[in-house]
Design an enzyme around this catalytic site. Structure first.
Site, mmCIF file in Angstrom:
data_model
loop_
_atom_site.group_PDB
_atom_site.id
_atom_site.type_symbol
_atom_site.label_atom_id
_atom_site.label_comp_id
_atom_site.label_asym_id
_atom_site.label_seq_id
_atom_site.Cartn_x
_atom_site.Cartn_y
_atom_site.Cartn_z
ATOM 1 N N ASP A 1 59.457 30.148 -1.949
ATOM 2 C CA ASP A 1 58.189 30.805 -2.317
ATOM 3 C C ASP A 1 58.333 32.306 -2.518
ATOM 4 O O ASP A 1 59.327 32.894 -2.116
ATOM 5 C CB ASP A 1 57.186 30.615 -1.169
ATOM 6 C CG ASP A 1 56.339 29.385 -1.370
ATOM 7 O OD1 ASP A 1 56.332 28.857 -2.497
ATOM 8 O OD2 ASP A 1 55.698 28.955 -0.399
ATOM 9 N N TYR B 1 66.833 26.367 7.601
ATOM 10 C CA TYR B 1 66.029 27.576 7.418
ATOM 11 C C TYR B 1 66.038 28.392 8.704
ATOM 12 O O TYR B 1 66.127 27.826 9.804
ATOM 13 C CB TYR B 1 64.570 27.223 7.104
ATOM 14 C CG TYR B 1 64.313 26.844 5.671
ATOM 15 C CD1 TYR B 1 64.011 27.821 4.723
ATOM 16 C CD2 TYR B 1 64.368 25.512 5.259
ATOM 17 C CE1 TYR B 1 63.758 27.482 3.408
ATOM 18 C CE2 TYR B 1 64.119 25.166 3.937
ATOM 19 C CZ TYR B 1 63.813 26.158 3.013
ATOM 20 O OH TYR B 1 63.574 25.815 1.717
#
Lengths: 258, 258
Positions: free
Chosen positions: B55, B113
């Site tokens: 994003d 992540y």
């Protein structure tokens, strides 16, 4: 009238150093801070006196500056009150009242700088603004050995950028060491004061040690030569952070960030 | 024609995410990378296939993408050859030839992540682009306990942003833990795939645990409720970094950065 000591943290990336310039187009940390302070205290003449003139691109977590103001804002509320008036990359960490005779530069007893190196096969884009990139693997043990040779009182003329006019190039280094954490290598140095570009020349010299170009045992010779040409290159500014400035006031030294 | 797998690191601050947008004014990582690849390979039609759509504002150290090219440039030289064609905040870390059947998204077996929190009394300007700031002290032990409750195969509908249309919201989390180093708190999570905003909602939920608003024992209930309203807020994008994508190809998984 109160004299207030501010502790300031900033990301120096966008600024032409700490010190305010005559030309208003040149953006400096002091200039932006002063603008915000003038609004907060409704005092268009206010100026601040900084402790350390950090260079273009150099960062700080514990810069200090004093201001003299007539205000009803409680001193400890200043950091929060000024927050919305400052750009995101400048933060007033702390504010405390000091005696009217206090001077942020003359009363400083020592300062600590950090120099950060990203030592890896590949650049890390998240570290590029806060470290220098060195591809060749550095020998951290040798660098740390060499760092300790800086400790003491010496004429550091060999570690001073040409063209700087100071009355004395004698300084005392209280501590200097090198630490590795993953791909990051940090140099920490604490001294009673530093010559122009001194920490960056020390960092460049330690990087040359790490690459085997200079031996740890040569550091003392380089210092004693008082010849800038014998030391290493001036390391890039973005790796440098002014970590902390120490004062002997009210019997305590203040932590900048915790 | 060779299929080449690129490992890409970037600072997402300036970009509207990874994925190329129709409007050429919207700056994306994929868009900038493709421009550079087209110049390097003199191939105006070249497109790349990315592994993960990060994003706006999210960073990556181990993003992956494939390209199909006819070239005489030795594959291992591509990272260096493309360096001068890319902006400073995008780096091709590695290039390797893969079978023509290889797909960066379908052949992915797991991804890791990192979510980074700056937990301190004061913001740190050097961390502001790469972490989220939390003032209130977080209980890291509780956060780590809660993190481990995510491990397993579940329907993670409660951790999926509203409006996302996926055929299944079942995912497997292989590992999830929380680590503190000074003022930095890092959340690491490895899974076979992630729903839209899933890691950021997990991070927001763990921050609520750290503040005592949610107990570690409630995590399983929240998962089983499959109701987004029961989970925590979506944490800010700048704390998130796509660390690594794992493939089972040629019997080895490749480190992104060392």
């Amino acid at each position: 009238m109160k004299r207030i000591l501010l502790t300031i943290a900033y990301d120096g990336t966008r600024y032409s150093g700490w010190q305010k310039q005559l030309s208003p187009e040149v953006m400096t940390v002091e200039g932006e801070l002063e603008k915000a302070l003038r609004v907060l205290f409704r005092s268009p003449e206010l100026t601040c006196v900084g402790a350390s003139r950090t260079d273009r691109g150099v960062h700080a977590l514990g810069q200090r500056a004093t201001i003299d103001v007539e205000t009803t804002i409680p001193v400890e509320k200043i950091p929060l009150a000024i927050l919305p008036l400052l750009p995101q990359d400048i933060i007033v960490v702390k504010a405390e009242e000091v005696p009217s005779t206090f001077h942020p530069r003359y009363d400083c007893v020592k300062k600590t700088y950090e120099y950060r190196i990203w030592n890896g096969r590949i650049k890390n884009p998240k570290e590029r603004l806060y470290s220098t990139f060195v591809y060749c693997p550095l020998d951290v043990e040798k660098m740390d050995l060499a760092a300790k040779k800086f400790i003491g009182t010496y004429d550091f003329a060999a570690f001073c950028a040409a063209g700087s006019a100071v009355s004395s190039t004698v300084r005392t280094i209280f501590d200097c060491y090198v630490k590795k954490e993953g791909n990051l290598i940090n140099i920490y140095v604490t001294g009673d004061g530093f010559l122009y570009n001194m920490v960056r020349i020390m960092a460049g010299t330690l990087m040359a040690v790490g690459q085997g170009k200079i031996s740890p045992n040569e550091i003392l010779q380089i210092i004693l030569s008082m010849d800038r040409r014998n030391a290493g290159q001036t390391a890039e500014p973005q790796g440098l952070t002014l970590q902390e400035i120490y004062y002997n006031f009210q019997g305590k030294s203040v932590d900048s960030l915790d």
